[in-house]
Write an enzyme that holds these catalytic residues in place. Structure first.
Site, PDB file in Angstrom:
ATOM      1  N   THR A  15       0.826  -1.216   0.000  1.00 31.48           N
ATOM      2  CA  THR A  15       0.000   0.000   0.000  1.00 31.48           C
ATOM      3  C   THR A  15       0.853   1.255   0.000  1.00 31.48           C
ATOM      4  OG1 THR A  15      -1.832  -1.119   1.084  1.00 31.48           O
ATOM      5  CG2 THR A  15      -1.714   1.254   1.395  1.00 31.48           C
ATOM      6  N   THR A  95       1.717  -4.253   4.243  1.00 33.52           N
ATOM      7  CA  THR A  95       1.578  -4.470   5.689  1.00 33.52           C
ATOM      8  C   THR A  95       1.032  -5.857   6.036  1.00 33.52           C
ATOM      9  OG1 THR A  95      -0.638  -3.503   5.711  1.00 33.52           O
ATOM     10  CG2 THR A  95       1.224  -2.021   6.186  1.00 33.52           C
TER      11      THR A  95
HETATM   12  N1  GLU Z   1      -1.630  -5.843  -0.647  1.00 30.02           N
HETATM   13  C1  GLU Z   1      -1.147  -5.160   0.499  1.00 30.02           C
HETATM   14  C2  GLU Z   1       0.141  -5.812   0.993  1.00 30.02           C
HETATM   15  O1  GLU Z   1       1.051  -5.744   0.254  1.00 30.02           O
HETATM   16  C3  GLU Z   1      -2.114  -4.860   1.491  1.00 30.02           C
HETATM   17  C4  GLU Z   1      -1.966  -3.979   2.606  1.00 30.02           C
HETATM   18  C5  GLU Z   1      -0.923  -2.953   2.838  1.00 30.02           C
HETATM   19  O2  GLU Z   1       0.164  -2.876   2.317  1.00 30.02           O
HETATM   20  O3  GLU Z   1      -1.257  -2.139   3.739  1.00 30.02           O
HETATM   21  O4  GLU Z   1       0.298  -6.372   2.039  1.00 30.02           O
END
Ligand code: GLU
Length: 330
Positions: A15, A95
């Site tokens: 993200t 995340t």
């Molecule tokens: N697709 C994301 C990830 O790479 C989702 C959430 C984020 O990065 O906050 O984990």
């Protein structure tokens, strides 16, 4: 005045590299589209913290990361840490599984130099995004001498967490990251302030070095629920060397699953009782006679962290006592 630290920022997606159509899109947006140079371009203030060099290692959501991704990230970070002209490394990361990559690095890197893994809950395009400040804070932490020797850190929402303890505990809030015993410290206006240190062994004090790891043994996780049956357990354990059993409460095992798990252990699968609650200790020989059944317990490790610890421990031993000792030490 001391010289500015030389930091390398490795982009892997998530993200923090995402982009929404409008600023109100805090939850629906494309992930992993901005390059690491573009992300750093949003915080020119960071140049005052450190000399920065950026490289794009991956560009994908962290939900896609498997053992090969962890090895690739670990190897690159290790190569960079070995250089005299690198004082620390920051990894930008989705995340969803940030805690797993961070813990893997925490256990396998052989350096006291700061390593910080950082993501954001909202993309840089969103209203009140946490991307810029989280990255700025991560750079501040990696650049600061007080961060040396603490292992891999996760920085989010002004807090500095040890990789061992931190978990993503919420799907959308900015304060999604929590450590059951509290963060190690906070970051305020580009200065980290620490209040505690990791108690368990890490980095230089573990027997696992990323340089010596090639392939990793298969360890799976099963989440306990009332209708979980022996057929499902047997299918999951068919090719696994280890199984983290995320039981209810204190790692409880339903009566009809005790025998299938004992049989799996006799077949050579290392069965480890954990808890699906998200925190708390699973006491060895507590809810179940683990030694009699040939099972292990995780201490207080979350199932996804326990998977990594068992995976690494199995690269060096299959001895049950030695494996259990790893859960008490790391
Ligand atoms: N697709 C994301 C990830 O790479 C989702 C959430 C984020 O990065 O906050 O984990």
């Amino acid at each position: 005045m001391t010289a500015k630290a030389n930091l390398v920022v490795i982009g892997t997606g998530g993200t923090i590299a995402g982009q929404g159509k409008a600023s109100v899109n805090t939850s629906s947006y494309l992930c992993s589209v901005l390059g690491i140079d573009e992300i750093l371009g949003t915080i020119p203030e960071a140049a005052k913290l450190a000399n920065l060099r950026a490289e794009q290692l991956l560009q994908t959501g962290s939900e896609n990361f498997n053992n090969a991704h962890l090895l690739a990230i670990g190897r690159r970070v290790a190569e960079l840490l070995a250089r005299d002209d690198v004082d620390g490394v920051v990894v930008t990361h989705g995340t969803d599984t940030i805690e797993e990559t961070a813990y893997f690095l925490h256990l396998t890197l052989k350096s006291a130099k700061p390593v910080v893994v950082v993501g954001s809950m909202r993309p840089p395009s969103a209203m009140s995004s946490d991307a810029a400040l989280n990255l700025y804070d991560a750079l501040a932490v990696a650049a600061h001498a007080s961060s040396r020797g603490l292992g891999t850190l996760v920085v989010a929402n002004n807090e500095i967490h040890t990789a061992r303890d931190v978990v993503k505990g919420n799907s959308f809030k900015l304060d999604a990251f929590c450590s059951p015993y509290g963060a190690l410290g906070v970051v305020i206006e580009g200065v980290p302030r620490y209040y505690r240190r990791p108690a368990r062994a890490h980095t230089l004090d573990t027997p696992w070095s990323i340089d010596a790891l090639d392939t990793l043994p298969k360890v799976d996780i099963v989440y306990a629920y009332g209708a979980l049956d022996a057929d499902t357990l047997d299918a999951i354990t068919a090719n696994a060397r280890g199984l983290i059993y995320a039981g209810t409460g204190n790692g409880n095992v339903a009566g009809h699953l005790i025998n299938p798990l004992r049989v799996a252990a006799r077949r050579g699968v290392h069965v480890v009782r954990a808890s699906r609650t998200g925190s708390g200790v699973v006491l060895h020989n507590g809810a179940q006679p683990d030694d009699e059944f040939g099972w292990l317990t995780v201490d207080d490790q979350a199932p996804q962290k326990a998977r990594l610890l068992l995976t690494l421990a199995l690269t060096q031993t299959s001895d049950r006592e030695a494996l259990q000792a790893a859960f008490e030490r790391y």
